[in-house]
Design an enzyme around this catalytic site. Structure first.
Site, PDB file in Angstrom:
ATOM      1  N   THR A 110     -21.640 -32.251  39.172  1.00 27.03           N
ATOM      2  CA  THR A 110     -21.757 -30.799  39.157  1.00 27.03           C
ATOM      3  C   THR A 110     -23.052 -30.460  38.437  1.00 27.03           C
ATOM      4  O   THR A 110     -23.205 -30.715  37.251  1.00 27.03           O
ATOM      5  CB  THR A 110     -20.566 -30.145  38.452  1.00 27.03           C
ATOM      6  OG1 THR A 110     -19.368 -30.509  39.138  1.00 27.03           O
ATOM      7  CG2 THR A 110     -20.707 -28.633  38.452  1.00 27.03           C
ATOM      8  N   LYS A 185     -18.877 -25.186  43.954  1.00 30.04           N
ATOM      9  CA  LYS A 185     -18.258 -25.772  42.755  1.00 30.04           C
ATOM     10  C   LYS A 185     -18.231 -24.773  41.605  1.00 30.04           C
ATOM     11  O   LYS A 185     -17.293 -24.750  40.818  1.00 30.04           O
ATOM     12  CB  LYS A 185     -19.004 -27.035  42.339  1.00 30.04           C
ATOM     13  CG  LYS A 185     -18.396 -27.750  41.136  1.00 30.04           C
ATOM     14  CD  LYS A 185     -16.970 -28.234  41.383  1.00 30.04           C
ATOM     15  CE  LYS A 185     -16.355 -28.845  40.123  1.00 30.04           C
ATOM     16  NZ  LYS A 185     -16.950 -30.144  39.775  1.00 30.04           N
ATOM     17  N   LYS A 253     -20.964 -27.136  30.258  1.00 34.85           N
ATOM     18  CA  LYS A 253     -22.182 -27.190  31.073  1.00 34.85           C
ATOM     19  C   LYS A 253     -21.989 -26.434  32.388  1.00 34.85           C
ATOM     20  O   LYS A 253     -22.836 -25.642  32.806  1.00 34.85           O
ATOM     21  CB  LYS A 253     -22.553 -28.649  31.319  1.00 34.85           C
ATOM     22  CG  LYS A 253     -23.677 -28.887  32.320  1.00 34.85           C
ATOM     23  CD  LYS A 253     -23.157 -29.269  33.710  1.00 34.85           C
ATOM     24  CE  LYS A 253     -22.387 -30.580  33.698  1.00 34.85           C
ATOM     25  NZ  LYS A 253     -21.938 -30.974  35.055  1.00 34.85           N
TER      26      LYS A 253
END
Length: 313
Positions: A110, A185, A253
């Site tokens: 990701t 995502k 993150k």
């Protein structure tokens, strides 16, 4: 450089081996699926120890992405942060400067949509193909071949990768041009952040009301509130199991990426703002290496957790 050859498999990818970079909580399982399917596999990770299970199963270890790249026709990467992705792909000892022409590179990390587009453009210039294909499903999904995979990039490159991606999970969706997989995502992570906040607040409420939390899970897991987080992570909370299926540090993150992208699109997403704030606070309080279900610990430390029973003042 190692002089050993990739382990013999019953099949290969377009006449060559498959490479896998990043053998962490999820990557280790995915590499195992490739080996079980009979593909010769070349692996690299920052520490050889994390690759030992793959090596024992027949994978060949190499010392760098630059050494792995020319040996493989298909290369998967699953690393931690966008900076890691950039180094693995664009660094002087990375994949793009050393991959054989025609190779297909698939990033399962990701990362940011912007970086995915940069990598795809650079790959095209070198006669390579690159896909951004982040996954969701955590450690359980990785082990049980139940991941969902969100893919961005050239349609022809996706067609080349799709059969192998099915070794990782049944749900594979091509969302469009490079970067689209990463945007999909981000949508997924926003849903998870908001859902995990709801799960933790519901458990805190249940304890405050004197309800049996196990019975609460039984009654809600099959109803309108049902979700993967409720069914898979809430039981871990009740067991006191905060081991990472997906690290808090990585989720922080992801949410920061989603928040930055939302601001660029001038979107007001208060649930995302709250989720990013809570997970950042959780990481700062010493829980960055735990799983996302550790969000519950904020409700303990802030006094929102109670063992009060009905009728107690």
């Amino acid at each position: 450089m190692s002089t050993t050859t990739p382990s013999a498999g019953s099949q290969n990818f377009e006449g060559g081996a498959i490479g896998f970079i990043g053998l962490g909580v999820m990557g280790r399982s995915l590499a195992g699926h490739l080996l079980k399917a009979g593909y010769p596999l070349v692996v690299y990770s920052r520490t050889r120890a994390s690759a030992e299970s793959a090596i024992a199963a027949g994978a060949q270890w190499v010392a760098s992405p630059a050494e792995l790249a020319p040996r493989c026709r298909l290369i998967f990467t699953m690393v931690g942060f966008p900076a890691d992705v950039e180094e693995v792909y664009l660094g002087s000892r990375g994949l793009l400067p050393h991959a054989a022409e025609g190779s297909l590179l698939v990033d399962l990390t990701t990362s940011t949509p912007t970086l995915a587009r940069r990598i795809a453009a650079a790959a095209t210039q070198r006669g390579l193909a690159a896909l951004d294909a982040p996954v969701t499903g955590g450690d359980i999904g990785a082990r049980n071949v139940q991941l969902s995979i969100m893919v961005g990039g050239d349609a022809a490159a996706f067609a080349r990768a799709e059969l192998i991606l099915r070794l990782f999970g049944p749900t594979i969706v091509h969302h469009g041009v490079a970067g689209s997989g990463q945007h999909a995502k981000m949508c997924n992570q926003i849903m998870i952040a908001c859902t995990m906040t709801g799960v933790c607040e519901a458990l805190a409420y249940a304890r405050g009301a004197g309800l049996d939390p196990q019975l609460l899970l039984k009654s809600t897991s099959g109803g309108g509130a049902a979700s993967w987080s409720l069914q898979s992570l809430a039981p871990r909370i009740l067991q006191g199991n905060f081991a990472p299926g997906f690290y808090v540090k990585h989720f922080c993150k992801d949410l920061a990426i989603a928040l930055a992208a939302a601001k660029e699109m001038q979107l007001d997403l208060p649930g995302l703002v709250l989720g990013e704030k809570l997970y950042r606070e959780l990481a700062a309080s010493g829980h960055a290496e735990e799983g996302t279900q550790a969000l519950w610990k904020l409700y303990e430390t802030k006094g929102n957790y109670t063992k009060a029973k009905i009728g107690q003042g």
